[in-house]
Structure formats: C-alpha cells, structure tokens
Design an enzyme around this catalytic site. Structure first.
Site, PDB file in Angstrom:
ATOM      1  N   CYS A  27       0.869  -1.183   0.000  1.00 31.98           N
ATOM      2  CA  CYS A  27       0.000   0.000   0.000  1.00 31.98           C
ATOM      3  C   CYS A  27       0.908   1.236   0.000  1.00 31.98           C
ATOM      4  CB  CYS A  27      -0.871  -0.006   1.251  1.00 31.98           C
ATOM      5  SG  CYS A  27       0.138   0.040   2.747  1.00 31.98           S
ATOM      6  N   HIS A  57       5.112  -5.642   8.834  1.00 35.44           N
ATOM      7  CA  HIS A  57       5.090  -7.062   9.181  1.00 35.44           C
ATOM      8  C   HIS A  57       5.412  -7.919   7.968  1.00 35.44           C
ATOM      9  CE1 HIS A  57       2.513  -6.064  12.884  1.00 35.44           C
ATOM     10  NE2 HIS A  57       3.727  -6.396  13.270  1.00 35.44           N
ATOM     11  N   HIS A  92       3.185   1.783  11.900  1.00 38.05           N
ATOM     12  CA  HIS A  92       2.150   1.684  12.943  1.00 38.05           C
ATOM     13  C   HIS A  92       2.194   2.842  13.943  1.00 38.05           C
ATOM     14  CE1 HIS A  92       3.458  -2.467  11.851  1.00 38.05           C
ATOM     15  NE2 HIS A  92       2.163  -2.597  11.658  1.00 38.05           N
ATOM     16  N   CYS A 114       2.291   5.928   9.025  1.00 44.22           N
ATOM     17  CA  CYS A 114       1.386   6.129   7.885  1.00 44.22           C
ATOM     18  C   CYS A 114       0.434   7.300   8.165  1.00 44.22           C
ATOM     19  CB  CYS A 114       0.581   4.857   7.621  1.00 44.22           C
ATOM     20  SG  CYS A 114      -0.588   5.086   6.280  1.00 44.22           S
ATOM     21  N   HIS A 142      -1.526  -4.835  19.594  1.00 43.41           N
ATOM     22  CA  HIS A 142      -1.014  -4.439  18.276  1.00 43.41           C
ATOM     23  C   HIS A 142      -0.328  -3.080  18.410  1.00 43.41           C
ATOM     24  CE1 HIS A 142      -0.819  -3.222  14.093  1.00 43.41           C
ATOM     25  NE2 HIS A 142      -0.986  -4.490  13.773  1.00 43.41           N
ATOM     26  N   GLU A 144      -0.030  -0.556  16.524  1.00 41.35           N
ATOM     27  CA  GLU A 144      -0.814   0.614  16.109  1.00 41.35           C
ATOM     28  C   GLU A 144      -1.805   1.014  17.219  1.00 41.35           C
ATOM     29  OE1 GLU A 144      -2.937   0.392  12.287  1.00 41.35           O
ATOM     30  OE2 GLU A 144      -4.445   1.729  13.160  1.00 41.35           O
ATOM     31  N   THR A 188      -6.680   0.764  11.672  1.00 38.35           N
ATOM     32  CA  THR A 188      -6.788   0.965  10.215  1.00 38.35           C
ATOM     33  C   THR A 188      -6.953  -0.324   9.414  1.00 38.35           C
ATOM     34  OG1 THR A 188      -4.384   0.914  10.097  1.00 38.35           O
ATOM     35  CG2 THR A 188      -5.415   3.092  10.156  1.00 38.35           C
ATOM     36  N   CYS A 216      -8.494   2.127   6.927  1.00 35.59           N
ATOM     37  CA  CYS A 216      -7.915   2.944   5.850  1.00 35.59           C
ATOM     38  C   CYS A 216      -8.512   2.520   4.505  1.00 35.59           C
ATOM     39  CB  CYS A 216      -6.391   2.857   5.847  1.00 35.59           C
ATOM     40  SG  CYS A 216      -5.757   1.354   5.145  1.00 35.59           S
ATOM     41  N   SER A 289       1.705  -5.490   3.117  1.00 31.67           N
ATOM     42  CA  SER A 289       3.151  -5.493   3.376  1.00 31.67           C
ATOM     43  C   SER A 289       3.856  -6.606   2.596  1.00 31.67           C
ATOM     44  CB  SER A 289       3.404  -5.633   4.880  1.00 31.67           C
ATOM     45  OG  SER A 289       2.602  -6.643   5.429  1.00 31.67           O
TER      46      SER A 289
HETATM   47  S1  SF4 Z   1      -2.842   2.316   7.435  1.00 28.36           S
HETATM   48 FE1  SF4 Z   1      -3.440   1.437   5.468  1.00 28.36          FE
HETATM   49  S2  SF4 Z   1      -2.288   2.625   3.948  1.00 28.36           S
HETATM   50 FE2  SF4 Z   1      -1.327   2.961   5.949  1.00 28.36          FE
HETATM   51  S3  SF4 Z   1       0.300   1.434   6.137  1.00 28.36           S
HETATM   52 FE3  SF4 Z   1      -1.497   0.563   7.094  1.00 28.36          FE
HETATM   53  S4  SF4 Z   1      -2.528  -0.607   5.469  1.00 28.36           S
HETATM   54 FE4  SF4 Z   1      -1.067   0.793   4.480  1.00 28.36          FE
END
Ligand code: SF4
Length: 308
Positions: A27, A57, A92, A114, A142, A144, A188, A216, A289
């Site tokens: 992505c 990852h 993340h 991101c 996680h 994130e 996301t 996302c 990823s």
């Molecule tokens: S949030 Fe979405 S666009 Fe951003 S790194 Fe993760 S999967 Fe990719």
C-alpha cells in the site's frame, strides 16, 4: 465491474485460470516507509540507522533492510551513539513516551508513521478532549493500537477502552452505560464486519455515540476487491506474513466465501499441492506489506503445479 489480471495455464491434462487481485501488495503507507528508510541509510552511510520495532510485518522486507545495515531494535536503550544515529518510527506509529525518550537521547527521528494511522491518533485524541469515553476497536497488543491509545490519553484524564470483538463489550457494559457519550475509532487494518458487530452491541447501552470509521481506504478497498474475486474462483490464496493484521483479516474474510490458503511465500505451496492442482480457478491476493516479487513467485509456482 472489477477486472482482475488473469492468466490461463494450459496443459494436456487441464486448464487452470489464475486471477490476481489488482490491489495485492504494498500500500502507499508501506511503500513510503520503505522508500524513506532506504533513502535515509543511503544518504547517511556513516550514521547508525535504527527502526523501533519492525517497519512493517514482513520478514523478507525486514531481512533486506538489515542487509543494508539498518538495525531493528525493540528497546530504545539499544541505541548506541545516539548523537550519530537516526531512529525510524514505523508505519504503525509509536507512543509519545517512546518518541520523547528517543529525542531526549539526542537521536534524530524519521517519522514513517502512515498518514492514515496519524489520522486515527488525532481523531482518538480529539474525542477524549471533547469529553467522549473513547473506544478503540482493535487488538490490545497491536503496535498501532498501543500508539493510538497512548496518543489519545496523553495529558488527558480520560482513558480509552480497547475492544477486539463484539463479545468484549460484555465486560464493559456498566462503563458504557455510565458514560455521557461514547466515541469510537478503529484500527486501520480491521474488518468492516467487526466494526459493524461491535457497534451493534455498544449501541444497546450507549446514550450518545460518535463513530469514526478509520479503516484505511486501502484496507477496505482491498477487502472488497478480494471478496469479489473469491466469489469467482474455487480457491483463494492470500500471500503475506501471518503476523500482519491486514493479511490475516483478508484470509479470515475470504475463507467465509471460498476455500482459502494463507501462505507467506512460494515455499509453502507444496503443502497445499492437492488443493492447488484440483482447483480449476485460483484467485491470488496479498496483504499491504507483501512485496510484488513474492506474489509473482507464488503465481509462477502455481502455474508450474498446473502443468503436472
Ligand atoms: S494504514 Fe493502510 S495505507 Fe497505511 S500502512 Fe497501514 S494498510 Fe497501508
């Protein structure tokens, strides 16, 4: 109508159709993080370049970065010569506490978080500031989610709840009932179905509800496309790390539609030889990823099985 990249493998025994999802592979967030990381090392060969945790990852990508001399660390204390070092924040994100620790050592930071993860961090923080009881949908451990929670709670008295599935709501019914208003954000790379299921439960007890669907666009579009593809084929193959949330979610979603195999690389294809040979049509997708060359290697190996 979505179109998939399609190949037909002919042999004297069979015709196999292989369809590759257009949205398989890196992505924009992952691509940006890899480009930034590679460039910073190229531009600063004399400096130590660290990544706090794995950038993304995917073991193969991490190995490639290590081969360039970039070090993955899990403890900020492992930064040596901080004045001569750059530490990269992965896609993340990281907690404000970790960012402050790195800066206070005198180490430079390159933020590869991101943009979509940053948006969730900001929305989560604004919800607490506006007096909402914050619920983050995602996995507690996680990176994130850890980052979103820490950013949201920074300098605030309000605390966030993390719910991974609808069943988790049971544990917090009283807290949800007693809150004047509930605000929700979601990791996301989560599944839309999970958001819908948790919302349905929370809505039973919440007085007022504000929801930001922060899945996302890449993740939701990839899931939609893969679902369509799965309806057209006898077997789906999802390529990507088993520790990648978006890849595992893809495999879970698709397995409800058609038989689905989740593999990391082409090396695992032999474990599923019978299923692959028997399927007349196979769809291939991959997590955000997963590098393109791994997806192509998987397709090449499937094509070879088609020739048996
Ligand atoms: S949030 Fe979405 S666009 Fe951003 S790194 Fe993760 S999967 Fe990719």
């Amino acid at each position: 109508m979505l179109k998939f990249t399609q190949r037909q493998v002919n042999s004297s025994f069979m015709k196999k159709i292989i369809k590759k999802a257009n949205l398989a592979g890196f992505c924009y967030g992952v691509k940006r993080a890899i480009d930034l990381t590679t460039k910073i090392k190229q531009d600063n060969p004399q400096k130590n370049v660290y990544i706090l945790g794995e950038l993304i990852h995917n073991n193969q990508v991490i190995e490639n970065l290590k081969n360039l001399g970039i070090k993955v660390i899990y403890d900020i204390e492992d930064i040596v010569e901080p004045q001569n070092s750059i530490c990269i924040i992965r896609t993340h994100g990281a907690t404000p506490e970790d960012i402050n620790k790195i800066q206070s050592k005198g180490c430079e930071i390159l933020d590869a978080t991101c943009v979509d993860v940053k948006k969730v961090q900001e929305k989560a923080k604004s919800l607490i500031q506006e007096g909402y009881k914050l619920i983050i949908i995602g996995k507690n451990n996680h990176p994130e989610v850890i980052g979103i929670k820490a950013h949201a709670e920074e300098n605030q008295t309000g605390k966030a709840l993390v719910l991974s599935c609808a069943k988790d709501v049971e544990e917090y019914i009283e807290e949800i009932k007693s809150a004047k208003k509930i605000g929700i954000v979601i990791q996301t790379t989560q599944k839309t179905e999970n958001l819908q299921n948790i919302l349905a439960e929370v809505a039973k007890y919440a007085k007022e509800l504000k929801v930001y669907n922060t899945i996302c666009p890449t993740t939701s579009n990839r899931q939609k496309e893969a679902k369509n593809l799965a309806q057209e084929v006898e077997l789906m193959i999802v390529v990507g790390s088993k520790t990648s949330a978006n890849t595992s979610h893809l495999a879970e979603i698709l397995s409800n539609i058609t038989p689905t195999i989740h593999i990391e690389t082409e090396d695992e294809i032999d474990n599923f030889e019978k299923q692959i040979i028997e399927a007349k049509s196979i769809g291939v997708t991959a997590g955000a990823s997963t590098p393109e060359y791994i997806i192509n290697n998987v397709i090449k190996k499937i094509e070879m099985k088609g020739d048996i």
